[in-house]
Design a protein around this motif. Structure first.
Motif, short mmCIF file in Angstrom:
data_model
loop_
_atom_site.label_atom_id
_atom_site.label_comp_id
_atom_site.label_asym_id
_atom_site.label_seq_id
_atom_site.Cartn_x
_atom_site.Cartn_y
_atom_site.Cartn_z
N SER A 74 8.04 -16.16 -3.71
CA SER A 74 7.21 -14.94 -3.75
C SER A 74 7.93 -13.79 -4.46
O SER A 74 8.06 -12.69 -3.93
N ILE A 75 8.40 -14.07 -5.67
CA ILE A 75 9.14 -13.06 -6.43
C ILE A 75 8.14 -12.21 -7.21
O ILE A 75 7.76 -12.53 -8.35
N ASN A 76 7.67 -11.15 -6.57
CA ASN A 76 6.71 -10.22 -7.17
C ASN A 76 7.08 -8.79 -6.77
O ASN A 76 7.73 -8.58 -5.75
N LYS A 77 6.64 -7.84 -7.58
CA LYS A 77 6.88 -6.44 -7.26
C LYS A 77 6.11 -6.06 -6.00
O LYS A 77 5.00 -6.55 -5.77
N ILE A 78 6.69 -5.16 -5.22
CA ILE A 78 6.02 -4.71 -4.00
C ILE A 78 5.33 -3.37 -4.27
O ILE A 78 5.90 -2.47 -4.89
N LYS A 79 4.09 -3.26 -3.80
CA LYS A 79 3.32 -2.02 -3.98
C LYS A 79 3.63 -1.05 -2.85
O LYS A 79 4.11 -1.44 -1.79
N ILE A 80 3.31 0.23 -3.07
CA ILE A 80 3.58 1.26 -2.07
C ILE A 80 2.82 0.97 -0.79
O ILE A 80 3.36 1.12 0.31
N ILE A 81 1.55 0.55 -0.92
CA ILE A 81 0.73 0.25 0.26
C ILE A 81 1.36 -0.88 1.08
O ILE A 81 1.34 -0.88 2.31
N ASP A 82 1.95 -1.86 0.38
CA ASP A 82 2.61 -2.98 1.05
C ASP A 82 3.89 -2.52 1.75
O ASP A 82 4.22 -3.00 2.85
N PHE A 83 4.60 -1.59 1.13
CA PHE A 83 5.81 -1.04 1.73
C PHE A 83 5.48 -0.27 3.01
O PHE A 83 6.16 -0.42 4.04
N ILE A 84 4.39 0.52 2.96
CA ILE A 84 3.96 1.30 4.15
C ILE A 84 3.55 0.35 5.27
O ILE A 84 3.91 0.55 6.44
N ARG A 85 2.79 -0.71 4.90
CA ARG A 85 2.37 -1.69 5.91
C ARG A 85 3.60 -2.35 6.54
O ARG A 85 3.64 -2.58 7.76
N ALA A 86 4.59 -2.67 5.72
CA ALA A 86 5.80 -3.33 6.22
C ALA A 86 6.52 -2.44 7.23
O ALA A 86 6.95 -2.91 8.30
N VAL A 87 6.65 -1.15 6.94
CA VAL A 87 7.34 -0.22 7.83
C VAL A 87 6.58 -0.07 9.15
O VAL A 87 7.18 -0.11 10.24
N ILE A 88 5.24 0.08 9.06
CA ILE A 88 4.43 0.25 10.28
C ILE A 88 4.51 -0.99 11.17
O ILE A 88 4.72 -0.89 12.38
N THR A 89 4.35 -2.17 10.56
CA THR A 89 4.40 -3.41 11.36
C THR A 89 5.80 -3.63 11.93
O THR A 89 5.95 -4.17 13.04
N TRP A 90 6.84 -3.21 11.18
CA TRP A 90 8.20 -3.35 11.71
C TRP A 90 8.39 -2.47 12.93
O TRP A 90 9.00 -2.90 13.92
N ILE A 91 7.88 -1.22 12.89
CA ILE A 91 8.01 -0.31 14.04
C ILE A 91 7.31 -0.90 15.26
O ILE A 91 7.85 -0.89 16.38
#
Length: 645
Positions: free
Chosen positions: A480-497
């Motif tokens: 899965s070597i692809n660029k990460i979008k801002i929306i995906d980064f925000i989702r990642a942080v929220i789900t991690w919390i």
């Protein structure tokens, strides 16, 4: 995989096993009837033998007439023995000649040479005719009493108190071990071996029947001609063999418990009626024992099926299975050896770990960390065995032909560029990574300290990369070597919390239930703090795992478990299956009992983010952020219960 098809295969195999008389004999007759009968006969023979030895009486020969003090002690002993109807008298024979001949013939049980000196005696016995030692113990007891009596006589010549001189102190033995633990220690030496052998016998004949028996009857070809996948056939047959082995082991437990209960109520040379067992305290031990046996049965069943698949007839399979029986029976004896306990090394050795685990839990000496490690190791060996079994079922040369060219990995020349790994490839990579963690990592850490763990992290990343190169995989798609979008980064942080909150709650609950596990967190804190300054800590515990472990889990393993063939081309269940399974495997890899469940949850969250973002950088970011915060927490406070992954 279609559950309905697996059920039908399972029913068919169970019926075949039930129809086979040999399998039924080993599953039902041996544990339910044969073991109790054998134990009763042995106990009866032992009682009879001991009663015979004690009722025969004892004959002592002297080289000359013994002193009156010895004769007085023998008379007192005879008076005591006359009160017991089953005890024979002690007889004395003076001026014995040719004592060796009389000892060998059994005319006397001991010869005492008292001719040379009144203070120097030699006691001759024939241990070959007194194997139990009952007679010799009585004779030496008489000599000890004589020694004390003569000591008292000598002391009293000087008007001294013989009691104070010979016994200046008095002590009383007080054993703090409770009765339940005493019983557990006694059972823990014998029961593991019997249960392991029970599992072995319970799976051997069903395994031979579903593999070599099918070939001999010519019905295996018919099964392969049906519209079912090889994996469905493997799982159906495997479940049938495993259930028969598990059933046999449970019947063994019930049979042995009932037999033990009988002996506890009855009188025997081992008077167990005085022992009171706390069944509540033994309940947890029995539960862990059953789970251990079930896992062991699953491993042995798969191995037995693998071996039997190479045979073409029932008789040939019996010959092939003999080495497996020896390989399992010999390590099973380990529970009978004193001073060998379950530790981090023995917990990783098959058969030995199950034997010592059962020994430890029955002795009420349970270490939940070791229990978790044994369970994890055996689950991994179940995976290994199933991978081998599935590979064998995909090789027609093995199942039907004369050839023996079995290949664990498909030939590279037969693969196309851009191949996608399947579930068996994912399991194989996971097994290799787990074995590296289990066996290579400790060696590296002993040699070069904490940096050895970092080298092992690199090995964990190299395993999937090398396998991907071998199968000519599409690296961009698998990892899965692809660029990460801002929306995906925000989702990642929220789900991690959200995941971090859930992990903290679960960790707190587990520590409340198992307070001794807080030592695991303290050990981890000390390891982090002793590894260098905070920059080094971040590199070792945040950056390296975030890259290496994500390549392994959210890269290769997640891609392998997303194989649509598992549930069907149009069924989206494979996504949920891949997320949950890769998360659980990630949790298991961390080994520590208290971290498995919380880490599994965070592993699922990271896999979900990779699926939604189509980028492994989302899970790498979560992994780094989580471990970075843990490292900072350790350096701020020494009491932090960290959630390092």
């Amino acid at each position: 995989m279609r559950i309905k098809i697996i059920k039908e295969i399972f029913k068919k195999e169970v019926l075949d096993i039930v129809r086979d008389r040999k399998s039924i004999f080993m599953m039902l007759v041996v544990p339910v009837l044969l073991y109790p009968i054998i134990m009763m006969l042995l106990m009866g023979v032992m009682n009879t033998s001991v009663n015979k030895m004690t009722s025969e009486g004892i004959k002592i020969g002297f080289s000359s007439k013994p002193s009156k003090e010895i004769l007085e002690i023998i008379d007192v002993e005879n008076q005591k023995r006359e009160k017991e109807a089953y005890l024979g008298n002690i007889k004395v024979e003076n001026n014995v000649k040719n004592y060796k001949h009389k000892l060998e013939k059994g005319d006397i049980d001991a010869y005492i040479d008292n001719s040379s000196s009144k203070s120097d005696y030699k006691v001759y016995i024939n241990s070959a005719s007194d194997e139990s030692g009952i007679k010799s113990n009585t004779i030496f007891s008489i000599m000890n009493k004589y020694k004390v009596k003569m000591s008292e006589k000598e002391i009293e010549k000087y008007n001294l108190n013989s009691e104070k001189i010979l016994e200046p102190i008095k002590y009383k033995k007080v054993d703090i071990t409770n009765n339940a633990k005493k019983v557990g220690i006694l059972l823990g030496q014998v029961i593991p071996f019997v249960l392991i052998i029970g599992v072995l016998f319970g799976c051997i004949y069903p395994a031979i029947d579903v593999m070599a028996g099918e070939k001999e009857r010519g019905t295996l070809e018919t099964l392969f001609s049906l519209p079912i996948s090889n994996m469905e056939l493997v799982i159906g047959k495997y479940l049938a063999v495993s259930i028969s082995a598990i059933l046999t082991s449970i019947l063994n437990i019930i049979s042995m418990s009932c037999t033990l209960g009988y002996f506890m109520k009855a009188k025997s040379i081992y008077d167990l009626s005085e022992i009171k067992i706390n069944y509540t305290s033994l309940g947890g031990s029995i539960f862990i024992t059953i789970i251990s046996i079930i896992l062991f049965a699953m491993v042995v069943s798969a191995l037995a099926m693998c071996i039997c698949s190479f045979a073409k007839t029932f008789k040939e399979a019996q010959n092939y299975i003999t080495p497996l029986m020896l390989m399992i029976m010999v390590p099973a004896y380990i529970s009978m050896i004193p001073n060998i306990y379950l530790n981090r090394i023995t917990a990783t050795i098959p058969v030995i770990n199950i034997s010592l685990l059962i020994k430890s839990v029955l002795s009420l000496n349970t270490n939940m960390k070791m229990v978790g490690l044994v369970f994890i190791v055996n689950l991994i060996f179940v995976f290994i065995s199933l991978v081998l079994l599935s590979k064998i079922f995909n090789s027609e040369d093995i199942l039907f032909g004369e050839k023996r060219n079995f290949k664990l990995i498909q030939s590279r020349s037969s693969m196309k560029k851009g191949s996608i790994p399947g579930i068996s490839d994912g399991i194989l990579v996971y097994v290799l990574a787990f074995l590296s963690l289990l066996y290579i990592s400790p060696i590296l850490m002993m040699k070069i300290g904490i940096f050895g763990n970092t080298i092992n992290q690199i090995i964990l990343a190299m395993i999937p990369i090398l396998v991907a190169i071998y199968i000519k995989a599409d690296f961009k798609k698998i990892f899965s070597i692809n660029k990460i979008k801002i929306i995906d980064f925000i989702r990642a942080v929220i789900t991690w919390i959200i995941g971090l909150i859930l992990m903290s709650l679960l960790t707190g609950i587990l520590i409340k239930i198992f307070p001794e596990q807080i030592e695991v967190s303290k050990e981890l804190n000390n390891i982090i703090k002793s590894s260098g300054n905070i920059v080094t800590q971040i590199l070792l515990f945040a950056v390296t795992p975030a890259i290496c472990e994500e390549i392994l889990f959210r890269g290769f393993i997640f891609a392998a478990f997303r194989d649509k063939k598992t549930f069907g081309e149009n069924d989206e269940k494979y996504i949920a299956f891949a997320i949950v399974t890769s998360g659980i495997l990630f949790g298991i890899m961390h080994l520590d009992f208290i971290r498995i469940i919380p880490t599994s949850i965070l592993g699922m969250i990271m896999a979900y983010n990779v699926y939604k973002s189509k980028s492994i950088f989302s899970s790498m970011g979560i992994h780094f952020l989580n471990n970075f915060m843990s490292v900072v927490a350790v350096n701020i406070t020494t009491t932090a219960i960290i959630c390092l992954i």
